[in-house]
Scaffold this motif. Structure first.
Motif, PDB file in Angstrom:
ATOM      1  N   GLU A   1       0.855  -1.191   0.000  1.00 17.34           N
ATOM      2  CA  GLU A   1       0.000   0.000   0.000  1.00 17.34           C
ATOM      3  C   GLU A   1       0.890   1.240   0.000  1.00 17.34           C
ATOM      4  OE1 GLU A   1      -2.661  -0.025   3.264  1.00 17.34           O
ATOM      5  OE2 GLU A   1      -3.708  -1.868   2.659  1.00 17.34           O
ATOM      6  N   VAL A   2       0.591   2.149  -0.896  1.00 15.44           N
ATOM      7  CA  VAL A   2       1.259   3.455  -0.939  1.00 15.44           C
ATOM      8  C   VAL A   2       0.162   4.510  -0.908  1.00 15.44           C
ATOM      9  CG1 VAL A   2       2.806   4.987  -2.195  1.00 15.44           C
ATOM     10  CG2 VAL A   2       3.173   2.514  -2.283  1.00 15.44           C
ATOM     11  N   SER A   3       0.160   5.332   0.122  1.00 17.26           N
ATOM     12  CA  SER A   3      -0.923   6.318   0.274  1.00 17.26           C
ATOM     13  C   SER A   3      -0.352   7.703   0.557  1.00 17.26           C
ATOM     14  CB  SER A   3      -1.872   5.909   1.412  1.00 17.26           C
ATOM     15  OG  SER A   3      -1.163   5.754   2.619  1.00 17.26           O
ATOM     16  N   ASP A   4      -1.163   8.699   0.238  1.00 17.06           N
ATOM     17  CA  ASP A   4      -0.767  10.084   0.502  1.00 17.06           C
ATOM     18  C   ASP A   4      -1.995  10.853   0.964  1.00 17.06           C
ATOM     19  OD1 ASP A   4      -2.166  11.510  -1.778  1.00 17.06           O
ATOM     20  OD2 ASP A   4      -0.913  10.141  -2.954  1.00 17.06           O
ATOM     21  N   ASP A   5      -1.763  12.053   1.500  1.00 25.32           N
ATOM     22  CA  ASP A   5      -2.868  12.907   1.977  1.00 25.32           C
ATOM     23  C   ASP A   5      -3.098  14.064   1.018  1.00 25.32           C
ATOM     24  OD1 ASP A   5      -0.614  14.359   2.397  1.00 25.32           O
ATOM     25  OD2 ASP A   5      -1.001  14.822   4.506  1.00 25.32           O
ATOM     26  N   GLY A   6      -2.876  13.815  -0.267  1.00 25.66           N
ATOM     27  CA  GLY A   6      -2.970  14.887  -1.259  1.00 25.66           C
ATOM     28  C   GLY A   6      -4.382  15.149  -1.737  1.00 25.66           C
ATOM     29  N   GLU A   7      -4.466  15.646  -2.969  1.00 20.98           N
ATOM     30  CA  GLU A   7      -5.740  16.112  -3.500  1.00 20.98           C
ATOM     31  C   GLU A   7      -6.675  14.986  -3.923  1.00 20.98           C
ATOM     32  OE1 GLU A   7      -4.546  18.574  -6.697  1.00 20.98           O
ATOM     33  OE2 GLU A   7      -3.827  20.222  -5.408  1.00 20.98           O
TER      34      GLU A   7
ATOM     35  N   GLY B   1      -9.471  13.478  -0.718  1.00 26.93           N
ATOM     36  CA  GLY B   1      -9.238  12.477   0.328  1.00 26.93           C
ATOM     37  C   GLY B   1      -7.956  11.708   0.172  1.00 26.93           C
ATOM     38  N   GLY B   2      -7.055  12.162  -0.670  1.00 27.72           N
ATOM     39  CA  GLY B   2      -5.806  11.448  -0.854  1.00 27.72           C
ATOM     40  C   GLY B   2      -5.961  10.252  -1.784  1.00 27.72           C
ATOM     41  N   THR B   3      -4.851   9.585  -1.993  1.00 24.20           N
ATOM     42  CA  THR B   3      -4.827   8.437  -2.917  1.00 24.20           C
ATOM     43  C   THR B   3      -4.143   7.264  -2.230  1.00 24.20           C
ATOM     44  OG1 THR B   3      -4.715   9.883  -4.851  1.00 24.20           O
ATOM     45  CG2 THR B   3      -4.005   7.594  -5.146  1.00 24.20           C
ATOM     46  N   THR B   4      -4.722   6.087  -2.414  1.00 21.09           N
ATOM     47  CA  THR B   4      -4.114   4.859  -1.893  1.00 21.09           C
ATOM     48  C   THR B   4      -4.031   3.852  -3.026  1.00 21.09           C
ATOM     49  OG1 THR B   4      -4.976   5.202   0.341  1.00 21.09           O
ATOM     50  CG2 THR B   4      -4.294   2.958  -0.244  1.00 21.09           C
ATOM     51  N   VAL B   5      -2.827   3.427  -3.325  1.00 20.63           N
ATOM     52  CA  VAL B   5      -2.592   2.374  -4.320  1.00 20.63           C
ATOM     53  C   VAL B   5      -2.360   1.062  -3.559  1.00 20.63           C
ATOM     54  CG1 VAL B   5      -1.130   1.566  -6.198  1.00 20.63           C
ATOM     55  CG2 VAL B   5      -1.599   4.016  -5.943  1.00 20.63           C
ATOM     56  N   THR B   6      -3.172   0.058  -3.847  1.00 20.31           N
ATOM     57  CA  THR B   6      -3.085  -1.225  -3.139  1.00 20.31           C
ATOM     58  C   THR B   6      -2.825  -2.337  -4.148  1.00 20.31           C
ATOM     59  OG1 THR B   6      -4.649  -0.446  -1.462  1.00 20.31           O
ATOM     60  CG2 THR B   6      -4.252  -2.831  -1.581  1.00 20.31           C
TER      61      THR B   6
ATOM     62  N   GLY C   1      -8.647  12.283  -6.390  1.00 23.72           N
ATOM     63  CA  GLY C   1      -9.308  12.454  -7.668  1.00 23.72           C
ATOM     64  C   GLY C   1      -8.684  11.689  -8.803  1.00 23.72           C
ATOM     65  N   VAL C   2      -7.774  10.756  -8.498  1.00 24.63           N
ATOM     66  CA  VAL C   2      -7.183   9.936  -9.559  1.00 24.63           C
ATOM     67  C   VAL C   2      -8.186   8.872  -9.962  1.00 24.63           C
ATOM     68  CG1 VAL C   2      -5.291   8.392 -10.176  1.00 24.63           C
ATOM     69  CG2 VAL C   2      -4.884  10.361  -8.671  1.00 24.63           C
ATOM     70  N   GLY C   3      -8.470   8.797 -11.256  1.00 25.09           N
ATOM     71  CA  GLY C   3      -9.503   7.872 -11.715  1.00 25.09           C
ATOM     72  C   GLY C   3      -9.076   6.431 -11.791  1.00 25.09           C
ATOM     73  N   GLY C   4      -7.825   6.103 -11.700  1.00 22.55           N
ATOM     74  CA  GLY C   4      -7.354   4.727 -11.828  1.00 22.55           C
ATOM     75  C   GLY C   4      -5.948   4.739 -12.368  1.00 22.55           C
TER      76      GLY C   4
ATOM     77  N   ALA D   1       0.721  -9.907 -14.546  1.00 22.12           N
ATOM     78  CA  ALA D   1       1.561 -10.974 -15.090  1.00 22.12           C
ATOM     79  C   ALA D   1       2.001 -11.953 -14.017  1.00 22.12           C
ATOM     80  CB  ALA D   1       2.777 -10.365 -15.785  1.00 22.12           C
ATOM     81  N   VAL D   2       2.151 -11.488 -12.770  1.00 27.02           N
ATOM     82  CA  VAL D   2       2.543 -12.399 -11.690  1.00 27.02           C
ATOM     83  C   VAL D   2       1.328 -12.875 -10.887  1.00 27.02           C
ATOM     84  CG1 VAL D   2       4.858 -11.445 -11.500  1.00 27.02           C
ATOM     85  CG2 VAL D   2       3.010 -10.459 -10.132  1.00 27.02           C
ATOM     86  N   GLY D   3       0.123 -12.668 -11.447  1.00 27.24           N
ATOM     87  CA  GLY D   3      -1.090 -13.174 -10.808  1.00 27.24           C
ATOM     88  C   GLY D   3      -1.648 -12.302  -9.716  1.00 27.24           C
ATOM     89  N   GLY D   4      -1.224 -11.028  -9.662  1.00 31.76           N
ATOM     90  CA  GLY D   4      -1.697 -10.140  -8.611  1.00 31.76           C
ATOM     91  C   GLY D   4      -2.823  -9.231  -9.062  1.00 31.76           C
ATOM     92  N   SER D   5      -3.199  -8.323  -8.180  1.00 32.01           N
ATOM     93  CA  SER D   5      -4.270  -7.366  -8.486  1.00 32.01           C
ATOM     94  C   SER D   5      -3.862  -5.993  -7.983  1.00 32.01           C
ATOM     95  CB  SER D   5      -5.584  -7.788  -7.818  1.00 32.01           C
ATOM     96  OG  SER D   5      -5.451  -7.833  -6.403  1.00 32.01           O
ATOM     97  N   LEU D   6      -4.297  -4.960  -8.700  1.00 28.54           N
ATOM     98  CA  LEU D   6      -3.969  -3.573  -8.353  1.00 28.54           C
ATOM     99  C   LEU D   6      -5.251  -2.767  -8.300  1.00 28.54           C
ATOM    100  CD1 LEU D   6      -1.074  -1.384  -9.651  1.00 28.54           C
ATOM    101  CD2 LEU D   6      -3.400  -0.507  -9.809  1.00 28.54           C
ATOM    102  N   SER D   7      -5.398  -1.949  -7.265  1.00 32.76           N
ATOM    103  CA  SER D   7      -6.560  -1.074  -7.160  1.00 32.76           C
ATOM    104  C   SER D   7      -6.109   0.295  -6.683  1.00 32.76           C
ATOM    105  CB  SER D   7      -7.595  -1.650  -6.187  1.00 32.76           C
ATOM    106  OG  SER D   7      -7.059  -1.745  -4.877  1.00 32.76           O
ATOM    107  N   VAL D   8      -6.860   1.320  -7.086  1.00 33.85           N
ATOM    108  CA  VAL D   8      -6.550   2.703  -6.724  1.00 33.85           C
ATOM    109  C   VAL D   8      -7.791   3.313  -6.088  1.00 33.85           C
ATOM    110  CG1 VAL D   8      -5.850   4.981  -7.552  1.00 33.85           C
ATOM    111  CG2 VAL D   8      -4.879   2.919  -8.601  1.00 33.85           C
ATOM    112  N   ASP D   9      -7.650   3.785  -4.851  1.00 28.40           N
ATOM    113  CA  ASP D   9      -8.741   4.462  -4.142  1.00 28.40           C
ATOM    114  C   ASP D   9      -8.342   5.928  -3.996  1.00 28.40           C
ATOM    115  OD1 ASP D   9     -10.953   5.106  -2.667  1.00 28.40           O
ATOM    116  OD2 ASP D   9     -10.129   4.341  -0.773  1.00 28.40           O
ATOM    117  N   SER D  10      -9.074   6.808  -4.684  1.00 30.13           N
ATOM    118  CA  SER D  10      -8.654   8.209  -4.722  1.00 30.13           C
ATOM    119  C   SER D  10      -9.844   9.143  -4.750  1.00 30.13           C
ATOM    120  CB  SER D  10      -7.757   8.443  -5.948  1.00 30.13           C
ATOM    121  OG  SER D  10      -7.245   9.758  -5.963  1.00 30.13           O
ATOM    122  N   PRO D  11     -10.573   9.274  -3.622  1.00 25.86           N
ATOM    123  CA  PRO D  11     -11.679  10.235  -3.594  1.00 25.86           C
ATOM    124  C   PRO D  11     -11.152  11.678  -3.673  1.00 25.86           C
ATOM    125  CG  PRO D  11     -11.246   9.372  -1.400  1.00 25.86           C
ATOM    126  CD  PRO D  11     -10.387   8.593  -2.345  1.00 25.86           C
ATOM    127  N   VAL D  12     -11.925  12.543  -4.265  1.00 25.65           N
ATOM    128  CA  VAL D  12     -11.512  13.947  -4.414  1.00 25.65           C
ATOM    129  C   VAL D  12     -11.318  14.561  -3.040  1.00 25.65           C
ATOM    130  CG1 VAL D  12     -12.163  16.213  -5.291  1.00 25.65           C
ATOM    131  CG2 VAL D  12     -12.702  14.150  -6.606  1.00 25.65           C
TER     132      VAL D  12
END
Length: 579
Positions: free
Chosen positions: A528-534, A567-572, A536-539, A554-565
């Motif tokens: 998880e990489v998260s920040d307290d920025g602006e 509310g910061g962004t969290t890449v999981t 609004g990232v759509g993906g 390719a290695v069988g994993g999954s990626l998701s981006v949670d980025s409310p306007v």
């Protein structure tokens, strides 16, 4: 019984043990009562033995074929014989029960004949005959004990001394009983004519034996008079013949062939069902009575069998105690059913189940083929990632251990030249040294971009710490993993996720603080990489994140981006790290 309510092996075993215990106790109590009663004690005890044989045979059939009602009918037959034998006890209330149920075993035998092999009476005509049989043994039996006064202890139910009514009732019962037997024979013969030769070989001796046994119960005395048998011999013959009835039915049930008709019908009903159906393999295992039965699917391209997940599943070999029957659809092989050969000695019921399930197996085969192709594609992509990472590591190592070392040595030579040269050459030597140092610095940057030395030499945890230390913003780091335990492709992917997530946050998020979390647990790594920025990232729309998404997949994993306007962004990212 319905598919969703078929008992488990453990619950079924417990129920059968309890049932046997109850019947053993009842049998012992009945035996203790009848041995103290004047009369042919051996015959009374023989009826208890007949009841026990019915129960034992019913338990065997119930255990081997839990979805078949024949076992339950046999157990009910044992109960009917115990109840009938109560008429031979010296207890008035029990003797009354015995008088009422004296001929119920005949009705049970008629129902067994007409319900075989599924244990359920499906034909409307057969239902009428079975109903008539039960009316005969319960309703038409009434004049026998209501209008014929009996000596103690059988006098409890008598309401009048009317021998004429008792005689009329007895005549009606015998006539109706004879008609029931004749109708049973007609229906059995009709069924015999409608079956194929292989099934007829199983049904004919069973039907003949059952009909003879059914006739011997009510008409045994008349037959004995015709052939000149004394009562004792007649009693022995009757008991032996009746004890053989459940054995004959269980033998016919377990021989295979049409004995599996009930289960095949259940499979057909399963195919026609909608929601709530169990899986294909589970349905097949229940129908065959073999919990180890397995359905595998044929892939014509690779030319091998796979399971439902698409993994290779070879058929059992000789000497393994298991066998397999191949399933075809319109002359095309679609799968096979592997089963326990010691439990199912006859492969015909397995083949019959395969014929019913062929269409469903072909449908599941397509899904298995798709899963196998998807798994092969994932393995291919993972091999490409691993090969690319291996090449990156090799290039980084060669640059670090080769060209970078040579540049350092050249820089040292330039410095020595500057120290030894005169004033005219010293300035040029220092400039050369400075240029070489700049080239080495630039080379180190390229090497780090190709594959960080910390990752190659010390692992993911150390490389992540090194990366976070260089971030110019306050960054909280949580690490819960042990270096050296993750596959190299997973380590490098997790590292690049952290690197790209931090880079994007620094460039675009206008954040004040960052957080990085890398945790390995339950066979996977969560990054998880998260920040307290602006926010609004759509993906993962950017080129870097889009490439990471491809690499993670390719290695069988999954990626998701949670980025409310706002509310910061969290890449999981979830990465499987199992072998």
């Amino acid at each position: 019984m319905p598919w969703g309510r078929t008992p488990s092996i453990r619950s079924l075993a417990g129920a059968l043990v309890a049932l046997v215990a109850v019947f053993v106790v009842l049998g012992l109590v009945t035996t203790a009562l009848v041995v103290t009663t004047p009369g042919p004690t051996w015959a009374y005890v023989g009826l208890v033995v007949v009841a026990w044989v019915h129960v034992a045979a019913g338990v065997v059939a119930w255990w081997q074929r839990p979805s078949n009602a024949t076992g339950g009918l046999l157990v009910a037959g044992g109960g009917a014989w115990l109840l009938a034998d109560l008429g031979n006890t010296g207890v008035p209330a029990l003797a009354a029960v015995g008088s009422v149920t004296a001929t119920t075993p005949v009705a049970v035998l008629v129902q067994l004949l007409l319900a075989f092999p599924s244990g359920r009476v499906r034909d409307p005509a057969a239902r009428v005959v079975v109903g008539a049989a039960w009316v005969t043994v319960l309703v038409l039996q009434a004049p026998e004990y209501l209008f014929t006064p009996q000596p103690p202890p059988h006098q409890l139910l008598a309401i009048a001394d009317r021998p004429d009514l008792a005689a009329v009732g007895g005549t009606v019962q015998r006539v109706v009983g004879a008609l029931v037997v004749v109708a049973t024979v007609v229906l059995v013969v009709r069924r015999l004519r409608a079956t194929d030769r292989e099934r007829r070989r199983v049904l004919l001796p069973l039907a003949a034996y059952g009909v003879v046994a059914a006739v011997m119960v009510p008409l045994g005395a008349a037959v004995a008079d015709l052939v000149g048998l004394d009562p004792v011999t007649l009693g022995v013959v009757q008991i032996v013949a009746l004890a053989g009835v459940p054995v004959a039915f269980v033998t016919g049930l377990l021989r295979g062939g049409f004995a599996r008709t009930g289960e095949v019908e259940e499979l057909a009903a399963w195919l026609g069902g909608a929601d709530g159906r169990p899986g294909l393999a589970r349905a097949c295992a229940r129908a065959l009575g073999d919990p180890t039965a397995q359905v595998v699917f044929w892939l014509p391209g690779p030319g091998h069998y796979v399971d439902a997940a698409g993994a290779p599943a070879p058929l059992p070999g000789a000497g393994s105690g298991r066998a397999a029957v191949e399933v075809e659809l319109r002359g095309r092989r679609v799968g096979a059913i592997a089963y326990d050969a010691t439990l199912l000695a006859d492969p015909e019921p397995v083949a019959a189940a395969g014929r019913v399930l062929a269409l469903a197996i072909d449908r599941e085969r397509l899904l298995a083929e798709l899963r196998a192709s998807d798994a092969a594609l994932r393995r291919s992509r993972q091999r490409l990632v691993e090969a690319a990472d291996g090449e990156r590591r090799r290039i980084a190592r060669d640059l670090h251990d080769g060209l970078q070392v040579r540049l350092v040595l050249l820089a040292l030579d330039a410095q020595r030249l500057a120290d030894d040269a005169g004033p005219a050459l010293r300035e040029r030597a220092v400039a050369l040294r400075t240029g070489i140092d700049d080239a080495a610095t630039e080379l180190r940057g390229h090497v780090h971009a190709v594959m960080p030395a910390a990752l190659v030499e010390r692992g993911l945890a150390a490389a992540t710490e090194d990366l976070v230390d260089r971030v110019p913003l306050p960054t909280r780091l949580e690490l819960a993993l042990e270096d050296g335990t993750l596959p190299p492709a997973v380590e490098s992917t997790a590292y690049f996720v952290v690197a790209e997530g931090l880079t994007n946050a620094l460039r675009h998020a206008h954040a004040r603080a960052l957080a990085v979390r890398v945790v390995a647990a339950d066979g996977s790594v969560r990054v998880e990489v998260s920040d307290d920025g602006e926010g609004g990232v759509g993906g993962p729309a950017g080129g870097g994140m889009r490439g990471l998404a491809d690499r993670v997949g390719a290695v069988g994993g999954s990626l998701s981006v949670d980025s409310p306007v706002g509310g910061g962004t969290t890449v999981t990212v979830e990465l499987p790290c199992g072998s």
